[in-house]
Design an enzyme around this catalytic site. Sequence first.
Site, PDB file in Angstrom:
ATOM      1  N   HIS A  23      19.505  28.226 -21.354  1.00 25.95           N
ATOM      2  CA  HIS A  23      19.005  29.593 -21.568  1.00 25.95           C
ATOM      3  C   HIS A  23      17.851  29.585 -22.570  1.00 25.95           C
ATOM      4  O   HIS A  23      16.783  30.164 -22.324  1.00 25.95           O
ATOM      5  CB  HIS A  23      20.152  30.465 -22.080  1.00 25.95           C
ATOM      6  CG  HIS A  23      19.793  31.893 -22.321  1.00 25.95           C
ATOM      7  ND1 HIS A  23      20.338  32.932 -21.584  1.00 25.95           N
ATOM      8  CD2 HIS A  23      18.970  32.487 -23.226  1.00 25.95           C
ATOM      9  CE1 HIS A  23      19.837  34.074 -22.016  1.00 25.95           C
ATOM     10  NE2 HIS A  23      19.012  33.833 -23.022  1.00 25.95           N
ATOM     11  N   GLU A  24      18.062  28.929 -23.700  1.00 24.37           N
ATOM     12  CA  GLU A  24      17.025  28.916 -24.740  1.00 24.37           C
ATOM     13  C   GLU A  24      15.815  28.089 -24.316  1.00 24.37           C
ATOM     14  O   GLU A  24      14.680  28.385 -24.710  1.00 24.37           O
ATOM     15  CB  GLU A  24      17.603  28.379 -26.052  1.00 24.37           C
ATOM     16  CG  GLU A  24      18.827  29.134 -26.567  1.00 24.37           C
ATOM     17  CD  GLU A  24      18.615  30.623 -26.689  1.00 24.37           C
ATOM     18  OE1 GLU A  24      17.459  31.056 -26.880  1.00 24.37           O
ATOM     19  OE2 GLU A  24      19.600  31.376 -26.580  1.00 24.37           O
TER      20      GLU A  24
ATOM     21  N   HIS B 238      13.587  30.237 -22.365  1.00 24.76           N
ATOM     22  CA  HIS B 238      12.774  31.026 -23.300  1.00 24.76           C
ATOM     23  C   HIS B 238      11.589  30.204 -23.816  1.00 24.76           C
ATOM     24  O   HIS B 238      10.468  30.713 -23.925  1.00 24.76           O
ATOM     25  CB  HIS B 238      13.625  31.472 -24.492  1.00 24.76           C
ATOM     26  CG  HIS B 238      14.548  32.613 -24.173  1.00 24.76           C
ATOM     27  ND1 HIS B 238      14.261  33.570 -23.235  1.00 24.76           N
ATOM     28  CD2 HIS B 238      15.744  32.968 -24.726  1.00 24.76           C
ATOM     29  CE1 HIS B 238      15.248  34.454 -23.190  1.00 24.76           C
ATOM     30  NE2 HIS B 238      16.153  34.105 -24.087  1.00 24.76           N
TER      31      HIS B 238
END
Length: 244
Positions: free
Chosen positions: A144-145, A148
């Site tokens: 997820h990060e 980003h």
Amino acid sequence: MTDTPTTAPANTPPPTTTNPPPLDRAFYTWSTFFSILTNTAPPAHRTAYFLAKDTLNEARDCARCEESKAFLFAYSPVIRFLKHNIDLLDGSGSAQATISTSNVFCRRCGPDGNASGGFDPETGIKLCANEFRNRGHLEDTLAHEMVHAYDHLRFKLDPYDLRHAACMEIRASTLSGECRWAREFFTRGQWGVTRQLQECVRRRAVLSVRNRPACKGEAQAEAVVDEVWGGCFGDTRPFDEIYR
């Protein structure tokens, strides 16, 4: 879910969310544990219990997180693929343009349980070592990060712009695998069968936007997510399709 980026000196590890207080064992007891299980513990006791527990186990949790992090960078297909594509975006080799074991930090986070990680363009990725159930949960959070990080480098998004923030969360929740059916069914009690992926992604995006300082409430968060949904949910870069 990602934390809102904070300002910090470049190439320095992000600090822990709270400074470790003196360990108060008065709340770290079996009686408090069972009162939490039966939902009879006062909120203050619940917070104190988990803070004491996480403080006591900080070294163990961080060591386990570091071991899983090293394993995932070496063997996880999704983590290796994301790292490769992040590396392709900038050939300078600067810390801000790469994600590796050197700028992914395992830390103890606060007992609120609102996030299991965060991305900061200046420092890298923070993983909340005390929040992970297992290596698979850590893999989803790291992926997820890293989405980003990819978006920050590829699209130069402004995380303080609500439309940008909504798109970042839609893409990260879609591509990281954290909204796949098994994760929703077995760990979050979401038992829907149809459109489960879309509902999970939308729910998490609305929650993230709602928690931004510029957001004025649930209605605005939902409106912003709806506004960018079509383009952001269908954008699977750097993957050819939704991988997990």
